[in-house]
Every structure is written in structure tokens, then in C-alpha cells.
Write an enzyme that holds these catalytic residues in place. Sequence first.
Site, short mmCIF file in Angstrom:
data_model
loop_
_atom_site.label_atom_id
_atom_site.label_comp_id
_atom_site.label_asym_id
_atom_site.label_seq_id
_atom_site.Cartn_x
_atom_site.Cartn_y
_atom_site.Cartn_z
N ARG A 289 17.37 -21.97 -11.17
CA ARG A 289 18.19 -21.84 -12.39
C ARG A 289 17.63 -21.37 -13.72
NH1 ARG A 289 19.36 -26.73 -10.21
NH2 ARG A 289 18.35 -27.87 -11.58
N ALA B 118 13.28 -50.21 -9.41
CA ALA B 118 13.44 -51.14 -8.43
C ALA B 118 14.90 -50.72 -7.78
CB ALA B 118 13.61 -52.63 -8.88
N ARG C 289 9.87 -23.46 -7.15
CA ARG C 289 10.83 -23.15 -6.35
C ARG C 289 10.93 -21.86 -5.80
NH1 ARG C 289 15.85 -26.92 -8.41
NH2 ARG C 289 14.91 -28.81 -7.82
N ASP D 274 20.09 -38.69 -5.00
CA ASP D 274 19.85 -37.77 -6.16
C ASP D 274 21.14 -36.66 -6.12
OD1 ASP D 274 17.87 -39.18 -7.04
OD2 ASP D 274 16.19 -37.41 -6.44
N GLU E 93 0.64 -1.12 -0.02
CA GLU E 93 0.04 0.03 -0.14
C GLU E 93 0.77 1.33 0.10
OE1 GLU E 93 -2.23 -2.95 2.98
OE2 GLU E 93 0.06 -2.86 2.09
N LEU F 255 18.85 -28.13 -5.63
CA LEU F 255 17.56 -27.57 -5.20
C LEU F 255 17.63 -25.97 -5.29
CD1 LEU F 255 16.89 -29.56 -1.76
CD2 LEU F 255 16.38 -30.06 -4.20
N CYS G 282 -2.57 -3.15 7.26
CA CYS G 282 -2.24 -3.36 8.47
C CYS G 282 -2.46 -2.16 9.61
CB CYS G 282 -0.66 -3.74 8.82
SG CYS G 282 0.29 -2.36 8.33
#
Length: 367
Positions: free
Chosen positions: A209, A165, A186, A202, A53, A206, A76
Amino acid sequence: MIDDLRFMAAALNLARRGLGRVAPNPAVGALIVKDGAVIGRGVTAPGGRPHAEVLALREAGDAARGATLYVTLEPCSHHGRTPPCADAIIAAGIARVVSALEDPDQRVAGQGHARLRAAGIEVEIGVLADAARRANLGHILRVTHGRPMVTLKLAETGDGFATGASGTPRLRITGGAANGRVQMLRALHDAVMIGVDTALADDPRLTVRLPGLEDRKPLRIVLDSHLRLPPSLHLVTTARGHPTLVITTGSAPQEAEMALVAKGVEVVRVKADRVGHVDLAAALGMLGTQGLTRIFCEGGPHLAAALIGQKLAEVVTLFQSPTRLGQPGLQALDAVSRAALVDASIYRKGAQGYAGEDSFSDYERIG
């Protein structure tokens, strides 16, 4: 009014620019409109201040007198690091305020709207309230339940598997377009969270990019009940340049904690659940106290099942490849979790579409 809907929709789109950048504050959008033209725009600034605001009023200047303010969350009314937005709106001479939603924060909770009305400003509440509630869900949960919202992302093959598997090579389920969408998700969250098994399997980074978003560095979180995370993984070796937090339990070895801390990783201990794993509710509660509002979880099927089963996944984004695994593997969703997603009393279907050849569906938790 049609104009109210149109301008509020524009304010909500503007607010999305702040997602993932403004915690612990909500991402708010504000438009000031006069004679049908937008004369001021604002979105909560990175870090949470200035508020939307205030920025919109600065842009509008003296022209704000007699205008209408569209704002996606109640202004607020309390003194924090800055004076109340309600006071700034009154001082600017705004004639009408259209607010999407009352702020459940007890420091506001209707008092902002009341202050505006007491000053003679016309106030309308509830325009596109459902959309505003979804946009502000992280803030709402943090101030009412003490925890951030969780968006859970899963990817599955055409026949429902997340991995092959045990001992088989890592599956690359989705293509470039879907992966780009994950990168954007992300960027729209305060933190990205995985379990230690995903980290070990893995070795992910994280990071965000996407071109133009390289400055986005959501906190990286690993749930690691026994501190099995080795210092050699990317999450650890890059921790000094990209904030990384490991959440563990009281029984985890001190020497393992010291090795991670020496690399720049923050380690926090929370209580364990009945089987000795990190208690998810306790972990999210701790993150709430740190001011986080939006968590993007990219954990595996076991963490996903726990979040869904404990009613801690507010949004589930499921990507599906058209390619089938065609052999035994680990299902992305166990039977109980998949049943929950299609139960209309638990989740409702949200956005859905395609990212390249892959499809995606969002499921939004009810209540």
C-alpha cells in the site's frame, strides 16, 4: 579496479528494481560504460523479459562497440523464448565484460562467459560476488535446490513478545516507519506467506500500500493444513483481484476447498509432515516448480521456529519495539530459534538500523 567496483555497485542497485517482479528469472542489472560514462542501462523487465543486457544494449546503440558491460549475473547462453544474451553482446561489439557471478543454472553454468571469451571479449568474473550472490539467492536456490529463498519477518516487544496472552487484544508492536519498511519488503518479493493461525487472528490483507507501488501484487500464500480459513476473511473476499494461494494437505475436507475455490482462491495440496501439518519443504518445493524465487514470510512464532529449525529461512528480519509488554505472552522466538540467530556458525548479522523508534536487524543464513 575502483571503477569496476563503483559501476558494479551501481548495477546491483539497478538490479534491485526487478526484485519481486521478474520471476521465474533472476533480477539482473546491466550497465554499459564507455570513456567513464554510462551509455546504456538495463534491468530485467517485469515477467522476466527482455533481459537486462538486451535493454542496456538497446539504449547504448552503436556506441556499445568497444565499451565495457557490467552485469550482475552471467549472461545467458541458451535459447529460451529469446536468443542468448551472450550472442547479443558479441554482435554489439562489446570489448570487455565484468560479471559479478557465474549463473549456477545448468543451461548456463559458465557457458555464457566461455562464449564471450571465445569471441575475443575480455571477461572478468567475481567483482562484488558476495553482494551479487545475496541479490540472486532466490534464483540460485531455485535452480540448485528446487525451492525459493525465504525472508522471515518477525516483530517483538522490548521484552521479546509477539503477542499477549490468549484472548487479549492484538498487539500493534511497531510504528509507521517500520510498517512502511515491511510494505517495501513485500514489494521486493514474489509472494507473502503466513500460517492459518495468523490469518484467523489478524485477518490481514497482505497487500502493498505504499504510494507509487500500488501495482505490486505479490502472491498471497496461506499454509492451512486442515482448511480452516473461512470465506469471510479479507484474503478470501479479495482473491479475485489479488492472487491468493492456500497450501493444504491431502486430508483437508473437499467441501472447504470448493468453498475457497468458488471465491477465486487457488488451493494446492502437498504432503503432510509427521504431525499432520503442511510439510514446509514440500510446500516450498511446489512453489519452486511454479517459478517463485523469493518468499516473504510474515507468519507467527510457531511457523518461524519451524522455518529456522528446518534451515529454510535464509534471511530473518527482526523488528523490535522499545515498548515492553510487561506481562505474560508468546515469545516471538523460542529459545532454540533465538540461539540459532546469534550462533555465528548458523547466521551472520546483516543490515541493522532504526525505522522510527523501532530497531531492525537482519540475520543471513550461512551455507
